[in-house]
Write a protein that holds these residues in place. Structure first.
Motif, mmCIF file in Angstrom:
data_model
loop_
_atom_site.group_PDB
_atom_site.id
_atom_site.type_symbol
_atom_site.label_atom_id
_atom_site.label_comp_id
_atom_site.label_asym_id
_atom_site.label_seq_id
_atom_site.Cartn_x
_atom_site.Cartn_y
_atom_site.Cartn_z
ATOM 1 N N TYR A 1 0.813 -1.223 0.000
ATOM 2 C CA TYR A 1 0.000 0.000 0.000
ATOM 3 C C TYR A 1 0.846 1.272 0.000
ATOM 4 N N SER A 2 2.160 1.127 0.068
ATOM 5 C CA SER A 2 3.005 2.319 0.157
ATOM 6 C C SER A 2 3.239 2.960 -1.202
ATOM 7 N N PRO A 3 2.844 4.242 -1.340
ATOM 8 C CA PRO A 3 3.128 4.936 -2.596
ATOM 9 C C PRO A 3 4.633 5.007 -2.867
ATOM 10 N N TYR A 4 5.414 5.068 -1.778
ATOM 11 C CA TYR A 4 6.870 5.155 -1.952
ATOM 12 C C TYR A 4 7.424 3.857 -2.535
ATOM 13 N N ALA A 5 6.834 2.743 -2.136
ATOM 14 C CA ALA A 5 7.314 1.454 -2.637
ATOM 15 C C ALA A 5 6.879 1.209 -4.082
ATOM 16 N N ILE A 6 5.787 1.896 -4.485
ATOM 17 C CA ILE A 6 5.332 1.767 -5.874
ATOM 18 C C ILE A 6 6.378 2.343 -6.838
ATOM 19 N N ARG A 7 7.078 3.378 -6.360
ATOM 20 C CA ARG A 7 8.024 4.084 -7.251
ATOM 21 C C ARG A 7 9.118 3.172 -7.825
ATOM 22 N N PRO A 8 9.885 2.480 -6.968
ATOM 23 C CA PRO A 8 10.889 1.578 -7.549
ATOM 24 C C PRO A 8 10.282 0.450 -8.370
ATOM 25 N N ASP B 1 6.101 -6.348 7.095
ATOM 26 C CA ASP B 1 4.922 -6.193 7.946
ATOM 27 C C ASP B 1 5.178 -5.032 8.910
ATOM 28 N N LEU B 2 4.691 -3.860 8.529
ATOM 29 C CA LEU B 2 4.986 -2.671 9.346
ATOM 30 C C LEU B 2 4.109 -2.592 10.589
ATOM 31 N N PHE B 3 3.037 -3.390 10.624
ATOM 32 C CA PHE B 3 2.175 -3.405 11.813
ATOM 33 C C PHE B 3 2.653 -4.450 12.819
ATOM 34 N N SER C 1 6.333 -6.814 13.016
ATOM 35 C CA SER C 1 7.709 -6.378 13.237
ATOM 36 C C SER C 1 8.477 -6.336 11.919
ATOM 37 N N LYS C 2 9.369 -5.373 11.854
ATOM 38 C CA LYS C 2 10.176 -5.189 10.648
ATOM 39 C C LYS C 2 11.233 -6.282 10.578
ATOM 40 N N SER C 3 11.574 -6.681 9.364
ATOM 41 C CA SER C 3 12.559 -7.758 9.209
ATOM 42 C C SER C 3 13.954 -7.259 9.612
ATOM 43 N N HIS D 1 16.377 5.384 8.915
ATOM 44 C CA HIS D 1 14.934 5.655 8.910
ATOM 45 C C HIS D 1 14.085 4.417 9.210
ATOM 46 N N LYS D 2 14.658 3.229 8.962
ATOM 47 C CA LYS D 2 13.919 1.974 9.157
ATOM 48 C C LYS D 2 12.622 1.944 8.362
ATOM 49 N N LYS D 3 12.663 2.496 7.150
ATOM 50 C CA LYS D 3 11.460 2.573 6.324
ATOM 51 C C LYS D 3 11.639 1.823 5.013
ATOM 52 N N VAL D 4 10.497 1.474 4.410
ATOM 53 C CA VAL D 4 10.511 0.935 3.054
ATOM 54 C C VAL D 4 10.174 2.083 2.107
ATOM 55 N N PRO D 5 10.587 2.024 0.864
ATOM 56 C CA PRO D 5 11.280 0.920 0.217
ATOM 57 C C PRO D 5 12.790 0.914 0.456
ATOM 58 N N VAL D 6 13.348 -0.304 0.327
ATOM 59 C CA VAL D 6 14.798 -0.482 0.265
ATOM 60 C C VAL D 6 15.084 -1.337 -0.963
ATOM 61 N N VAL E 1 18.442 3.426 -0.205
ATOM 62 C CA VAL E 1 17.192 3.806 0.449
ATOM 63 C C VAL E 1 16.689 5.161 -0.040
ATOM 64 N N GLU E 2 15.465 5.460 0.311
ATOM 65 C CA GLU E 2 14.703 6.642 -0.106
ATOM 66 C C GLU E 2 14.221 6.453 -1.543
ATOM 67 N N SER E 3 12.892 6.454 -1.682
ATOM 68 C CA SER E 3 12.284 6.030 -2.947
ATOM 69 C C SER E 3 12.808 6.761 -4.192
ATOM 70 N N LEU E 4 12.918 8.097 -4.120
ATOM 71 C CA LEU E 4 13.333 8.813 -5.332
ATOM 72 C C LEU E 4 14.820 8.600 -5.622
ATOM 73 N N VAL F 1 6.490 17.970 -4.176
ATOM 74 C CA VAL F 1 5.444 16.979 -3.909
ATOM 75 C C VAL F 1 5.701 16.259 -2.579
ATOM 76 N N ASP F 2 6.936 15.792 -2.390
ATOM 77 C CA ASP F 2 7.230 14.986 -1.197
ATOM 78 C C ASP F 2 7.354 15.812 0.077
ATOM 79 N N ASN F 3 7.880 17.024 -0.051
ATOM 80 C CA ASN F 3 8.193 17.771 1.161
ATOM 81 C C ASN F 3 7.256 18.917 1.475
HETATM 82 N N1 GSH Z 1 10.933 9.452 2.231
HETATM 83 C C1 GSH Z 1 10.756 8.029 2.271
HETATM 84 C C2 GSH Z 1 10.883 7.484 0.847
HETATM 85 O O1 GSH Z 1 10.654 8.257 -0.104
HETATM 86 O O2 GSH Z 1 11.254 6.314 0.672
HETATM 87 C C3 GSH Z 1 9.415 7.694 2.875
HETATM 88 C C4 GSH Z 1 9.198 6.208 3.050
HETATM 89 C C5 GSH Z 1 8.077 5.882 4.049
HETATM 90 O O3 GSH Z 1 7.481 6.777 4.668
HETATM 91 N N2 GSH Z 1 7.777 4.587 4.206
HETATM 92 C C6 GSH Z 1 6.797 4.138 5.161
HETATM 93 C C7 GSH Z 1 7.464 3.271 6.214
HETATM 94 O O4 GSH Z 1 8.277 2.435 5.910
HETATM 95 C C8 GSH Z 1 5.747 3.262 4.498
HETATM 96 S S1 GSH Z 1 4.650 4.221 3.493
HETATM 97 N N3 GSH Z 1 7.108 3.481 7.484
HETATM 98 C C9 GSH Z 1 7.605 2.693 8.558
HETATM 99 C C10 GSH Z 1 7.929 3.534 9.755
HETATM 100 O O5 GSH Z 1 7.764 4.770 9.675
HETATM 101 O O6 GSH Z 1 8.312 2.976 10.771
#
Ligand code: GSH
Length: 231
Positions: A13-20, A37-39, A41-43, A53-58, A67-70, A105-107
């Motif tokens: 469902y992540s728009p950021y993950a759609i980009r790559p 599974d962000l709800f 535990s993260k792998s 940032h511990k965020k997807v996408p990677v 890291v960082e979608s763009l 757009v992002d910021n």
């Molecule tokens: N600026 C980042 C990018 O462009 O990749 C944003 C990525 C982001 O916000 N990812 C969310 C995430 O992994 C999912 S939509 N969140 C987990 C967290 O915040 O712990």
């Protein structure tokens, strides 16, 4: 040559993950996809690959994380530069414009939409919605000037800014449906409306973006979770 190992960590469902995903498909790159599974535990791989940032996408290319979608989209464009169309425009000024508007757009624009979606204060919501609408008018003008009468920000084909903004349009459309409110309005932003439909019905995009109705269901679930957490 060496076998390329390409792995993408994301959530559907992540728009950021759609980009790559769009970028990899444009370049016809095969890859393994890992749904996080962000709800729950993260792998370990996610935590290790994106410790800041511990965020997807990677994206993992031969085990090296990006890291960082763009940033990932740019990396894909540069790494697989001879396969498929170029994602960033070739002229430096056009590239600068694509980067400027994707940063906007992002910021600026999307953070306002986020505030509008989650704030409890009616005043803050109204103020954020004004910003969202003003941003859409600015993006309408940007589209008209950048696309120069062509179908996409990127010209004849989907480019950097199409991927950046288009991925968020999926969420925008879902939100419109969920809240029964119109954000992309035919009379205020006619070119963006047509662009959004064109983007969503593009063959490459259609194959990687989730169905709007599925995202609507997800937004409903999120709201239920938020309500039960608040009570
Ligand atoms: N600026 C980042 C990018 O462009 O990749 C944003 C990525 C982001 O916000 N990812 C969310 C995430 O992994 C999912 S939509 N969140 C987990 C967290 O915040 O712990």
């Amino acid at each position: 040559g060496d076998r390329e190992e390409v792995k993408l960590l994301g959530v559907w469902y992540s728009p950021y993950a759609i980009r790559p995903k769009i970028a990899l498909r444009l370049k016809s790159v095969d890859y393994d996809y890992v749904e996080e599974d962000l709800f729950g535990s993260k792998s370990e791989l996610l935590l290790k690959s994106n410790p800041v940032h511990k965020k997807v996408p990677v994206l993992l290319h031969n085990n090296k994380p990006i890291v960082e979608s763009l940033n990932i989209v740019e990396y894909i464009d540069e790494t697989w530069n001879s396969s498929g169309p170029s994602i960033l425009p070739s002229h430096p000024h056009d590239r600068a414009l694509a980067r400027f508007w994707s940063d906007f757009v992002d910021n600026k624009w999307f953070p306002a939409l986020r505030v509008a979606a989650i704030t409890k204060s009616e005043d803050a919501k109204a103020k954020a919605m004004e910003e969202v609408e003003e941003g859409l008018l600015q993006l309408e003008d940007a589209f008209v000037s950048i696309s120069k009468g062509k179908p996409f920000f990127g010209g004849e084909a989907i480019g950097f800014m199409d991927i950046c903004f288009g991925s968020l349009v999926v969420l925008l459309k879902a939100r419109e449906k969920f809240k029964a409110e119109k954000l992309l309005d035919e009379s205020n932003t006619p070119s963006l409306c047509k662009w959004a439909d064109r983007f969503l019905s593009d063959e490459t995009v259609k194959n990687v973006v989730p169905e709007i109705d599925k995202v609507v269901e997800f937004l409903q679930e999120l709201e239920v979770r938020a309500q039960s957490a608040a009570s």
